[in-house]
Design a protein around this motif. Structure first.
Motif, PDB file in Angstrom:
ATOM      1  N   VAL A 135      78.197 -69.336  24.824  1.00 28.25           N
ATOM      2  CA  VAL A 135      77.879 -67.971  25.221  1.00 28.25           C
ATOM      3  C   VAL A 135      79.065 -67.060  24.939  1.00 28.25           C
ATOM      4  CG1 VAL A 135      78.637 -68.341  27.606  1.00 28.25           C
ATOM      5  CG2 VAL A 135      76.978 -66.550  27.119  1.00 28.25           C
TER       6      VAL A 135
ATOM      7  N   PHE B 161      80.409 -62.899  25.844  1.00 28.12           N
ATOM      8  CA  PHE B 161      80.183 -61.982  26.964  1.00 28.12           C
ATOM      9  C   PHE B 161      80.287 -60.510  26.544  1.00 28.12           C
ATOM     10  CE2 PHE B 161      81.618 -65.997  28.603  1.00 28.12           C
ATOM     11  CZ  PHE B 161      80.904 -66.180  29.786  1.00 28.12           C
TER      12      PHE B 161
ATOM     13  N   PHE C  36      75.717 -59.567  24.651  1.00 29.32           N
ATOM     14  CA  PHE C  36      76.169 -60.956  24.789  1.00 29.32           C
ATOM     15  C   PHE C  36      75.224 -61.892  24.040  1.00 29.32           C
ATOM     16  CE2 PHE C  36      73.597 -63.778  27.493  1.00 29.32           C
ATOM     17  CZ  PHE C  36      72.653 -62.909  27.986  1.00 29.32           C
TER      18      PHE C  36
ATOM     19  N   ARG D 246      73.834 -65.952  23.623  1.00 28.24           N
ATOM     20  CA  ARG D 246      73.727 -67.319  24.115  1.00 28.24           C
ATOM     21  C   ARG D 246      72.875 -68.093  23.120  1.00 28.24           C
ATOM     22  NH1 ARG D 246      74.303 -72.066  25.660  1.00 28.24           N
ATOM     23  NH2 ARG D 246      73.502 -72.919  27.615  1.00 28.24           N
TER      24      ARG D 246
ATOM     25  N   CYS E  15      71.273 -63.464  31.689  1.00 27.91           N
ATOM     26  CA  CYS E  15      71.244 -64.925  31.721  1.00 27.91           C
ATOM     27  C   CYS E  15      71.229 -65.378  33.172  1.00 27.91           C
ATOM     28  CB  CYS E  15      72.471 -65.491  31.011  1.00 27.91           C
ATOM     29  SG  CYS E  15      72.538 -67.288  31.084  1.00 27.91           S
TER      30      CYS E  15
ATOM     31  N   ASN F 106      74.587 -65.936  34.680  1.00 32.11           N
ATOM     32  CA  ASN F 106      75.563 -64.861  34.822  1.00 32.11           C
ATOM     33  C   ASN F 106      76.195 -64.946  36.221  1.00 32.11           C
ATOM     34  OD1 ASN F 106      76.936 -62.631  33.832  1.00 32.11           O
ATOM     35  ND2 ASN F 106      75.384 -61.144  34.505  1.00 32.11           N
TER      36      ASN F 106
ATOM     37  N   MET G  62      77.050 -61.583  31.031  1.00 31.43           N
ATOM     38  CA  MET G  62      75.886 -62.196  30.386  1.00 31.43           C
ATOM     39  C   MET G  62      74.657 -61.325  30.651  1.00 31.43           C
ATOM     40  SD  MET G  62      76.079 -66.299  30.648  1.00 31.43           S
ATOM     41  CE  MET G  62      77.339 -66.860  31.777  1.00 31.43           C
TER      42      MET G  62
END
Lengths: 223, 425
Positions: free
Chosen positions: B88, B90, B107, B109, B156, B159, B178
């Motif tokens: 991930v 940020f 961000f 992922r 996310c 987060n 996130m």
């Protein structure tokens, strides 16, 4: 065409036109998916075994495959190398300060191992394993987690009978009842607590990526 | 679109009451504006950009930020994950304002790296418990009726997940980064499901991506038919590759992992599929050793983005406390800010659009005398949900949950302006 038939045809056309604004069908978009196409993509396996392909594999076959294709990241016994996922062990740790969430200690469904290995493993060579190989690797992982004996042969037929130990410990989201207190029309605005003390500093742990190198060193600049 | 009323003048009473931290004589330490003894060379000398010609109009056919903003970038926390393909980065929230996240700063992922897909070869299939399984090309999708534009946050579930056991990371980029918030262009998923004809037994859908993790998530049919979008554009341009180009699923208010990138398949079924990311991951382990599953909704949350550890205060006197708030359950209706660690709160002003399931910006204008502050923000949404403290969350969930940490964040702002991630009693 009689007058009433003509009115009916016009009304029918109008209805079709209205329906056409709502559904792709009426504007003829997309085409039927062919059975071979669905078969190529529909590889998901459900907890009740729906979607399992024909096939079987033994713990012994799985061990060999695992050592060759999986152990470099997951370790010989599923213990994990570096930060790669640990797959075995961890039983009895879920209430501890450092829970170890593995197939045996945490995962609820055996089907998830098959589905995931089949769709996404080995990392970087996804969907290269044949169904018999996936059955064998899953059998070995079940063996590493003390779920099946060392002479076990996993197949489509006996798959639904293999249950994981932590399966009963999952339940559906209940925040709206167990966390009902978080709905509050009048949160406190004044003199909410007698004193405030700092209980934890990020600085003590010092795990923040090096800010200096990134050119944004968080130095204060007030004179 | 609900537009909040812009506040054009500073509420003097509120401004002064905050200054009360300092008392009326807060002028000490404030740099007076008129104190320069010698003329400012940046005014009296002609700088080169005023004299010489600058670059031409197409210097950057695709524009890039000023070189002076080079530090405003996504960042990784390398110790978090084993490889950058399953990792991930940020969002630099500390440097952003307004509500829209620029595409290049959203961000990222991934679970199997960034798939690079030729849109001409991308297909989208609907099958399972439907009357007529269908395949769509990207061209088909862009010809669908019912195209729509919607602003939504994507957060996310993990987060703030590193903060369950205490303050860990110094910077809202890492503690809260996130998340992003963009305007999506797409077609309701419902349109595709209706075109295929969902059979009465259909209760769930499985969404699948075309990347090397073939990411899959089960989503209740009710949500799929409600507000999910099949989107191909963000902030007016094609999705970025790292955000799922050419097609992604938008699942408003629900955890980011469900927003399948590189979306290629929707299967309709009568029960969930128990995929890896909804069983072994993205389930919430509680203190008693049991786990919640299907915790899809992201509860109301907020964070002060400036000041924060990466954005220290530079001067005493007037300052703007700026932050963001969002709720997966609806619209942010109020944000309160405290300067004293939660003893006393002041309602901040929400500025700009406050849209359902979208990031909302708040400000509090303060006059800071240089005393230490313990800054927090507390979000409320239109269901009456109030963002809990970390202690309140831990009392219900323990510390092993990893996911869904929406507890109130505290920044200690020291007298030199430096800010630090702390927790308070």
């Amino acid at each position: 065409m009689s007058r009433s038939a003509r009115v009916g045809a016009i009304a029918g056309a109008l209805l079709l036109a209205l329906a056409g604004t709502a559904a792709a069908d009426a504007v003829k978009l997309g085409r039927p998916a062919l059975p071979e196409e669905i078969k190529a993509w529909d590889i998901d396996v459900r907890p009740d075994g729906l979607g399992l392909p024909e096939g079987k594999g033994s713990v012994a076959q799985g061990e060999e495959l695992f050592q060759n294709q999986c152990a470099m990241c997951h370790g010989e016994f599923g213990e994990g190398v570096g930060r790669w996922p640990v797959l075995a062990g961890g039983q009895g740790t879920l209430k501890s300060e450092r829970p170890e969430k593995t197939i045996g200690s945490f995962w609820p469904d055996t089907s998830t191992i098959f589905d995931y290995v089949h769709r996404a493993m080995p990392f970087g060579a996804a969907q290269t394993l044949q169904p018999d190989e996936v059955y064998a690797i899953v059998a070995y992982l079940l063996y590493l987690n003390d779920v099946v004996p060392d002479d076990y042969v996993l197949s489509k037929e006996n798959f639904p009978k293999v249950a994981l130990p932590n399966q009963a410990n999952f339940y559906d989201d209940d925040r709206e009842t167990t966390e009902k207190a978080f709905w509050n029309a009048n949160p406190c605005m004044k003199d909410c607590k007698p004193k405030v003390e700092i209980t934890s500093h990020a600085r003590v742990l010092d795990v923040t990526p090096d800010a200096g190198k990134q050119g944004d060193k968080p130095a204060g600049a007030v004179e | 679109m609900t537009q909040t009323k812009p506040e054009t003048r500073v509420d003097r009473r509120r401004f002064l009451s905050l200054a009360g931290l300092a008392g009326a004589g807060a002028a000490a330490g404030v740099r007076p504006a008129a104190a320069e003894a010698t003329p400012d060379p940046d005014i009296v000398n002609i700088p080169e950009w005023t004299q010489a010609l600058g670059a031409g109009v197409n210097n950057h056919p695709y524009g890039i930020p000023s070189p002076f903003e080079k530090d405003v970038v996504r960042r990784e926390v390398t110790w978090l994950t084993a490889s950058s393909e399953s990792s991930v980065s940020f969002t630099p929230l500390y440097a952003l304002d307004g509500i829209i996240t620029p595409n290049g700063l959203c961000f990222v992922r991934h679970h199997g790296g960034e798939a690079e897909i030729d849109p001409a070869r991308h297909r989208f299939m609907i099958h399972g418990m439907v009357d007529k399984p269908l395949v769509f090309t990207m061209e088909d999708i862009k010809r669908m009726p019912g195209r729509t534009n919607r602003v939504y946050f994507l957060e996310c579930a993990a987060n703030s997940g590193m903060e369950w056991r205490g303050a860990q990371l110094n910077g809202c980029q890492y503690t809260h980064g996130m998340i992003h918030n963009v305007v999506y262009t797409g077609v309701p998923l419902r349109a595709f499901l209706e075109a295929a004809g969902v059979k009465p037994q259909g209760k769930w859908v499985l969404a699948e991506g075309a990347d090397a993790s073939a990411m899959t998530r089960s989503i209740p049919l009710e949500k799929a038919m409600d507000d999910c979008l099949v989107a191909w554009a963000m902030n007016g341009e094609a999705l970025r590759p790292e955000q799922g180009y050419p097609l992604r699923l938008v699942v408003p208010g629900w955890e980011g992992n469900m927003w399948i990138k590189w979306l290629r398949r929707i299967e309709v079924g009568d029960q969930p599929w128990g995929q890896r990311e909804e069983t072994s991951k993205y389930t919430d382990l509680l203190a008693d050793g049991r786990s919640r599953r299907f915790t899809f909704i992201m509860d109301a949350k907020s964070v002060v983005t400036s000041p924060s550890p990466q954005a220290p205060l530079r001067a005493k006197g007037p300052n703007v406390v700026s932050g963001i708030a969002w709720s997966g359950r609806g619209t942010i209706t109020r944000v309160d800010v405290t300067l004293d660690g939660g003893r006393n709160w002041t309602t901040a002003r929400i500025e700009g659009p406050a849209l359902p399931r979208a990031m909302t910006r708040f400000y509090l204008d303060v006059d800071w005398n240089g005393e230490e502050m313990l800054l927090q923000s507390r979000a409320m949404d239109d269901t009456g949900y109030v963002q809990p403290t970390k202690a309140e969350l831990r009392a219900v969930r323990g510390e092993n949950s990893i996911y869904h940490n929406n507890g109130i964040q505290t920044w200690l702002v020291r007298s030199n302006g430096e800010a630090e991630n702390v927790e308070v009693s």
